[in-house]
Design an enzyme around this catalytic site. Structure first.
Site, mmCIF file in Angstrom:
data_model
loop_
_atom_site.group_PDB
_atom_site.id
_atom_site.type_symbol
_atom_site.label_atom_id
_atom_site.label_comp_id
_atom_site.label_asym_id
_atom_site.label_seq_id
_atom_site.Cartn_x
_atom_site.Cartn_y
_atom_site.Cartn_z
ATOM 1 N N GLU A 113 34.088 -77.392 36.867
ATOM 2 C CA GLU A 113 34.074 -77.288 38.331
ATOM 3 C C GLU A 113 33.382 -78.496 38.946
ATOM 4 O OE1 GLU A 113 34.159 -72.505 39.084
ATOM 5 O OE2 GLU A 113 32.296 -73.568 39.468
ATOM 6 N N GLY B 40 32.183 -62.316 34.483
ATOM 7 C CA GLY B 40 32.907 -61.268 33.771
ATOM 8 C C GLY B 40 33.021 -60.031 34.654
ATOM 9 N N ASP C 120 36.973 -63.167 32.803
ATOM 10 C CA ASP C 120 37.117 -62.269 31.650
ATOM 11 C C ASP C 120 36.695 -60.870 32.085
ATOM 12 O OD1 ASP C 120 34.354 -63.990 31.208
ATOM 13 O OD2 ASP C 120 34.074 -61.852 30.894
HETATM 14 N N1 ADE Z 1 30.236 -65.599 32.842
HETATM 15 C C1 ADE Z 1 31.571 -65.425 32.680
HETATM 16 N N2 ADE Z 1 31.830 -64.337 31.937
HETATM 17 C C2 ADE Z 1 30.633 -63.813 31.598
HETATM 18 C C3 ADE Z 1 30.239 -62.694 30.824
HETATM 19 N N3 ADE Z 1 31.150 -61.919 30.245
HETATM 20 N N4 ADE Z 1 28.903 -62.447 30.689
HETATM 21 C C4 ADE Z 1 27.998 -63.251 31.272
HETATM 22 N N5 ADE Z 1 28.307 -64.322 32.005
HETATM 23 C C5 ADE Z 1 29.615 -64.607 32.174
#
Ligand code: ADE
Length: 247
Positions: A12, A78, A216
Site C-alpha cells: 500500500e 481478517g 481473509d
Molecule cells: N490482518 C489481516 N488478516 C489478519 C488476521 N487474520 N489476523 C490479524 N491481523 C490480520
C-alpha cells in the site's frame, strides 16, 4: 497542515508513494517518512511495521515531527463475522486492544488508568472515509481486473462501519473467531495496529480514522489469502479510497 497516512502493508505504501509528487523523505527510529503531495494535497506517508508497539512509535513520531492533526490508517484485516466477505471494507468506529487483560485489577480489554475499553474514531473524518470508500467500491468493476475479482470472489464489495480489534496476534482459527464473537460481538474484523494508533491519537488529540480491506476470514487458510491479497488487491484499494477523499 498535512494529512498523516499510515499503513502496515508495504504494498500500500508503494502504490501511494508512486502517486505522490514533490516527495522528500526523512528517517526517524527505523521508519522512513515521505512528505509530499498526493492529489495536490500535503501528506506525510509512513510504513508502520507490524504490531501495536511499532504502530504506536510510528504514530507518535509522525505527530511530533510533522505536526499532524489528522491521521488515516489504511490496511487489511481478517473478517470475524459470516456476513463479511473478502474485498469488503470496514471503516472503524471504535477500536479495541483485544489482548489487553489486566484482570483482576481492571476488566478485560480495559486500558489501565484511562479506564477505556475502546477508542472512538473522529466522527467527521470517519464519515469522509465511509463516503470515499463507498464511492470507490461503486466503481470497483473499473478498478479491479476480472481475473482478480473472480480469484478472490469479490463480486459486490460493501462498506461496513463498526468495531475493529487489534492485538499482537495473527488470527487464523475458528476457536479464536468464536471467542471474539462471544466477548466482543460488535467487532467486525481483526488486525494488529489500529487500536494502538487510536490510543496515541487520543493522547495527542489528533483526529483519527481507519479503513481496513478484508483480506481473509481469520480461519485456517488466512495466511495464504492474506499474502496473495496484499500483493494483488490491497494497494489498489488504499490508493483509490485516498484519491476519493483528497480530490
Ligand atoms: N490482518 C489481516 N488478516 C489478519 C488476521 N487474520 N489476523 C490479524 N491481523 C490480520
Amino acid at each position: 497542515m498535512s494529512l498523516g497516512i499510515m499503513s502496515a502493508m508495504p504494498e500500500e505504501i508503494n502504490s501511494v508513494l508512486n502517486a505522490m509528487t514533490s516527495v522528500s523523505s526523512a528517517v526517524h527510529g527505523n521508519r522512513t517518512f515521505y512528505k509530499g503531495l498526493l492529489y495536490k494535497k500535503p501528506v506525510v506517508l509512513v510504513f508502520s511495521n507490524w504490531g501495536k508497539v511499532a504502530a504506536a512509535t510510528t504514530a507518535t513520531q509522525l505527530i511530533q515531527s510533522f505536526n499532524i492533526k489528522k491521521l488515516i490508517f489504511t490496511g487489511v484485516a481478517g473478517a470475524l463475522q459470516e456476513h463479511l466477505n473478502i474485498g469488503d471494507v470496514v471503516v472503524g468506529k471504535h477500536l479495541y486492544q483485544h489482548d489487553m487483560d489486566a484482570r483482576p485489577l481492571y476488566e478485560q480489554f480495559e486500558i489501565p488508568i484511562i479506564k477505556k475499553k475502546f477508542f472512538k474514531t473522529d466522527v467527521s473524518l470517519t464519515k469522509e472515509l465511509v463516503k470515499a470508500s463507498e464511492a470507490y467500491l461503486q466503481a470497483i468493476p473499473n478498478n479491479l481486473s476480472h481475473t482478480l475479482s473472480s480469484e478472490f470472489g469479490i463480486t459486490n464489495p460493501k462498506v461496513f462501519t463498526g468495531g475493529i480489534a487489534s492485538g499482537d496476534q495473527f488470527i487464523s482459527s475458528i476457536e479464536k473467531i468464536e471467542q471474539f464473537n462471544k466477548n466482543l460481538p460488535d467487532v467486525l474484523c481483526v488486525e494488529m495496529e489500529g487500536a494502538a494508533v487510536a490510543q496515541v491519537c487520543f493522547d495527542y488529540k489528533v483526529c483519527f480514522a481507519i479503513m481496513r480491506t478484508l483480506s481473509d476470514k481469520a480461519k485456517a487458510n488466512a495466511s495464504i489469502d492474506f499474502q496473495k491479497f496484499a500483493k494483488q488487491v490491497a494497494s489498489t484499494y488504499a490508493l483509490g479510497i485516498l484519491e476519493k477523499i483528497l480530490m
